[in-house]
Design a protein around this motif. Structure first.
Motif, PDB file in Angstrom:
ATOM      1  N   GLY A  31     -38.357  22.385 -17.967  1.00 50.78           N
ATOM      2  CA  GLY A  31     -36.922  22.639 -18.096  1.00 50.78           C
ATOM      3  C   GLY A  31     -36.191  22.451 -16.774  1.00 50.78           C
ATOM      4  O   GLY A  31     -35.129  21.828 -16.722  1.00 50.78           O
ATOM      5  N   SER A  35     -33.707  19.384 -15.964  1.00 49.49           N
ATOM      6  CA  SER A  35     -32.363  19.830 -15.598  1.00 49.49           C
ATOM      7  C   SER A  35     -31.944  19.202 -14.265  1.00 49.49           C
ATOM      8  O   SER A  35     -30.833  18.676 -14.128  1.00 49.49           O
ATOM      9  CB  SER A  35     -32.330  21.357 -15.512  1.00 49.49           C
ATOM     10  OG  SER A  35     -31.044  21.805 -15.222  1.00 49.49           O
ATOM     11  N   LEU A  54     -27.954  22.138 -19.268  1.00 50.52           N
ATOM     12  CA  LEU A  54     -28.344  22.534 -20.621  1.00 50.52           C
ATOM     13  C   LEU A  54     -29.141  21.418 -21.298  1.00 50.52           C
ATOM     14  O   LEU A  54     -30.177  21.672 -21.914  1.00 50.52           O
ATOM     15  CB  LEU A  54     -27.104  22.883 -21.459  1.00 50.52           C
ATOM     16  CG  LEU A  54     -27.372  23.292 -22.901  1.00 50.52           C
ATOM     17  CD1 LEU A  54     -28.247  24.538 -22.950  1.00 50.52           C
ATOM     18  CD2 LEU A  54     -26.059  23.523 -23.630  1.00 50.52           C
ATOM     19  N   LEU A  55     -28.671  20.187 -21.170  1.00 51.92           N
ATOM     20  CA  LEU A  55     -29.411  19.067 -21.765  1.00 51.92           C
ATOM     21  C   LEU A  55     -30.800  18.911 -21.147  1.00 51.92           C
ATOM     22  O   LEU A  55     -31.762  18.587 -21.842  1.00 51.92           O
ATOM     23  CB  LEU A  55     -28.613  17.774 -21.628  1.00 51.92           C
ATOM     24  CG  LEU A  55     -27.408  17.657 -22.570  1.00 51.92           C
ATOM     25  CD1 LEU A  55     -26.602  16.411 -22.246  1.00 51.92           C
ATOM     26  CD2 LEU A  55     -27.876  17.631 -24.015  1.00 51.92           C
ATOM     27  N   LEU A  58     -32.943  21.645 -22.672  1.00 50.39           N
ATOM     28  CA  LEU A  58     -33.294  21.276 -24.048  1.00 50.39           C
ATOM     29  C   LEU A  58     -34.331  20.151 -24.079  1.00 50.39           C
ATOM     30  O   LEU A  58     -35.246  20.165 -24.915  1.00 50.39           O
ATOM     31  CB  LEU A  58     -32.046  20.881 -24.829  1.00 50.39           C
ATOM     32  CG  LEU A  58     -31.059  22.030 -25.106  1.00 50.39           C
ATOM     33  CD1 LEU A  58     -29.802  21.498 -25.776  1.00 50.39           C
ATOM     34  CD2 LEU A  58     -31.708  23.123 -25.915  1.00 50.39           C
ATOM     35  N   LEU A  61     -37.600  21.692 -23.417  1.00 50.57           N
ATOM     36  CA  LEU A  61     -38.103  22.362 -24.613  1.00 50.57           C
ATOM     37  C   LEU A  61     -38.730  21.357 -25.577  1.00 50.57           C
ATOM     38  O   LEU A  61     -39.830  21.580 -26.090  1.00 50.57           O
ATOM     39  CB  LEU A  61     -36.976  23.132 -25.306  1.00 50.57           C
ATOM     40  CG  LEU A  61     -37.340  23.828 -26.612  1.00 50.57           C
ATOM     41  CD1 LEU A  61     -38.388  24.900 -26.373  1.00 50.57           C
ATOM     42  CD2 LEU A  61     -36.096  24.415 -27.253  1.00 50.57           C
ATOM     43  N   VAL A  62     -38.048  20.247 -25.809  1.00 42.54           N
ATOM     44  CA  VAL A  62     -38.560  19.220 -26.723  1.00 42.54           C
ATOM     45  C   VAL A  62     -39.890  18.663 -26.208  1.00 42.54           C
ATOM     46  O   VAL A  62     -40.851  18.506 -26.973  1.00 42.54           O
ATOM     47  CB  VAL A  62     -37.519  18.095 -26.923  1.00 42.54           C
ATOM     48  CG1 VAL A  62     -38.120  16.888 -27.614  1.00 42.54           C
ATOM     49  CG2 VAL A  62     -36.319  18.631 -27.693  1.00 42.54           C
TER      50      VAL A  62
END
Length: 175
Positions: A31, A35, A54-55, A58, A61-62
């Motif tokens: 992350g 980021s 944030l992207l 995410l 996370l993916v």
């Protein structure tokens, strides 16, 4: 077909804690890495880069989920967590049909009786593995009564396999 396994509860909890911490650390690193990369590639110096942060998180996370499912899921190291996930999933499949199961048990259907016994054994194991014996104690009377019913009907009490045919069979019963 899911089958209950003999698992030592304390060792299971130690292993799953270690797995959870390792995966949390993997997510944190990925992350932060994604980021930083997204801000560096698309962000503005001194600007509001919240969306890029944030992207990146995410994306981390993916990628973490993909690594777990595609690379780690089948490794022996992940086996305790995979077994726990499969156990809870099997129990949820029965829970979702519980009104049918109980109606089948009331009709003394052998498949419904076996399915409820599997559910009781799996539930007891899940509570032991999670260290939640107080929750298990609330079900002891029902579990014992059902086991006695099986024995009185001559049905084997050790139902350690979830047969998908049982799930289909009990759907015919209406609550």
């Amino acid at each position: 077909m899911f089958e209950l396994q003999s698992v030592e509860a304390e060792r299971y909890r130690q292993q799953t804690r270690r797995i959870a911490l390792t995966l949390a650390a993997l997510f944190a690193v990925l992350g932060m890495l994604f980021s930083m990369l997204s801000v560096r590639l698309f962000g503005e110096e001194g600007g509001d880069n919240f969306r890029w942060n944030l992207l990146g998180v995410l994306a981390g996370l993916v990628v973490t989920v993909a690594v777990v499912r595609l690379m780690l899921w089948s490794t022996p190291w992940m086996a305790p967590a995979v077994y726990g996930w499969q156990l809870k999933r099997a129990l949820m499949r029965v829970t979702n049909l519980m009104h049918h199961v109980k109606a089948g048990v009331a009709a003394r259907d052998p498949q419904a009786l076996k399915l409820l016994r599997f559910y009781h054994l799996g539930l007891a194991q899940m509570h032991r593995l999670d260290g939640n014996l107080s929750e298990l104690s609330q079900h002891v009377r029902e579990i014992d009564e059902h086991r006695a019913l099986l024995e009185s009907l001559g049905i084997e009490a050790e139902q350690d396999r979830l047969d998908p045919a049982w799930l289909e069979a009990v759907k015919r019963y209406k609550a």
